[in-house]
Design a protein around this motif. Sequence first.
Motif, PDB file in Angstrom:
ATOM      1  N   ARG A 170       0.835  -1.209   0.000  1.00 13.16           N
ATOM      2  CA  ARG A 170       0.000   0.000   0.000  1.00 13.16           C
ATOM      3  C   ARG A 170       0.865   1.253   0.000  1.00 13.16           C
ATOM      4  N   THR A 171       2.108   1.098   0.378  1.00 18.83           N
ATOM      5  CA  THR A 171       3.065   2.203   0.409  1.00 18.83           C
ATOM      6  C   THR A 171       3.623   2.419  -1.000  1.00 18.83           C
TER       7      THR A 171
ATOM      8  N   TRP B  75       8.959   3.206   6.568  1.00 19.15           N
ATOM      9  CA  TRP B  75       7.742   2.487   6.939  1.00 19.15           C
ATOM     10  C   TRP B  75       7.128   1.850   5.694  1.00 19.15           C
TER      11      TRP B  75
ATOM     12  N   GLN C 218      -3.900   4.187  12.111  1.00 23.81           N
ATOM     13  CA  GLN C 218      -4.325   4.214  10.712  1.00 23.81           C
ATOM     14  C   GLN C 218      -4.521   5.650  10.252  1.00 23.81           C
TER      15      GLN C 218
ATOM     16  N   ARG D 191       3.627  -6.424  13.219  1.00 21.77           N
ATOM     17  CA  ARG D 191       4.458  -5.585  14.092  1.00 21.77           C
ATOM     18  C   ARG D 191       3.957  -5.755  15.517  1.00 21.77           C
TER      19      ARG D 191
ATOM     20  N   PRO E 162       8.338  -5.789   6.717  1.00 25.13           N
ATOM     21  CA  PRO E 162       8.234  -4.377   7.115  1.00 25.13           C
ATOM     22  C   PRO E 162       8.843  -4.074   8.483  1.00 25.13           C
TER      23      PRO E 162
ATOM     24  N   LYS F  21      -0.566  -9.753   5.619  1.00 25.74           N
ATOM     25  CA  LYS F  21      -0.681  -8.803   6.731  1.00 25.74           C
ATOM     26  C   LYS F  21       0.678  -8.647   7.390  1.00 25.74           C
TER      27      LYS F  21
ATOM     28  N   ILE G   5       3.116  -0.367  16.170  1.00 21.54           N
ATOM     29  CA  ILE G   5       2.034  -0.109  15.205  1.00 21.54           C
ATOM     30  C   ILE G   5       1.669   1.365  15.209  1.00 21.54           C
ATOM     31  N   ARG G   6       1.563   1.944  14.015  1.00 20.27           N
ATOM     32  CA  ARG G   6       1.152   3.338  13.874  1.00 20.27           C
ATOM     33  C   ARG G   6      -0.363   3.394  13.737  1.00 20.27           C
TER      34      ARG G   6
ATOM     35  N   ASP H  27       3.616  -0.277   4.452  1.00 24.32           N
ATOM     36  CA  ASP H  27       2.277  -0.804   4.709  1.00 24.32           C
ATOM     37  C   ASP H  27       1.942  -1.846   3.651  1.00 24.32           C
ATOM     38  N   THR H  28       1.221  -2.885   4.077  1.00 27.12           N
ATOM     39  CA  THR H  28       0.800  -3.920   3.138  1.00 27.12           C
ATOM     40  C   THR H  28      -0.715  -4.000   3.079  1.00 27.12           C
ATOM     41  N   ASP H  29      -1.208  -4.631   2.028  1.00 27.86           N
ATOM     42  CA  ASP H  29      -2.630  -4.939   1.907  1.00 27.86           C
ATOM     43  C   ASP H  29      -2.850  -6.249   2.667  1.00 27.86           C
TER      44      ASP H  29
END
Length: 196
Positions: free
Chosen positions: A38-39, A174, A194, A186, A164, A183, A191-192, A176-178
């Motif tokens: 997603r990144t 950083w 959303q 972390r 990641p 998944k 975890i950041r 992000d994955t779909d």
Amino acid sequence: MSEPIRIGLVSISDRASAGSYEDQGIPALQDWLAKALRTPWSAHTRLIPDVRATIEHTLVELVEQVGCNLVLTTGGTGPAPRDVTPEATLAIADKEMPGFGEEMRRISLNFVPTAILSRQLAVIRGQCLIINLPGQPKAIRETLEGVRDADGSVRHVGIFAAVPYCIDLIGGPWIDTDAAVIKAFRPKSAIRPQQA
């Protein structure tokens, strides 16, 4: 918005690099990453022969000159005399990450008994994680994504779930994955929230 993550994609094959047949490794990696990430990311591709000095030079160039934080190689990890990808990768490494190779073989053993012949591994150089993946597109997807049951539920998590956070730990950007594809795992403390 930060700049895209730079990902090196290296296909190692005497025949494909000589034009004897069409490389399938880089397209398979690009297709999978396009679905999984997603990144924003950019691919830096190299198609090279099974020559240890060339592999070493290419990996160093992608890390030191291009600035990749992740390099995925495909091919050259078997027991044949020309298969020298693991030796070249270890030669330029700061640290070996043996869990990746162990898990790739465990995943592949769900499909073929010859998975034990694979010498896939992963290393860290600077702020870059380098992973030697299998050579076949199906095996690339399976090791990255994992094994699913007929209903689509995950039976065996793929190695990319750990990528990641590994890159977080070595000071990289950083990722992000779909979660429908893979998944990223972390710990709660990492975890950041959303983003909208």
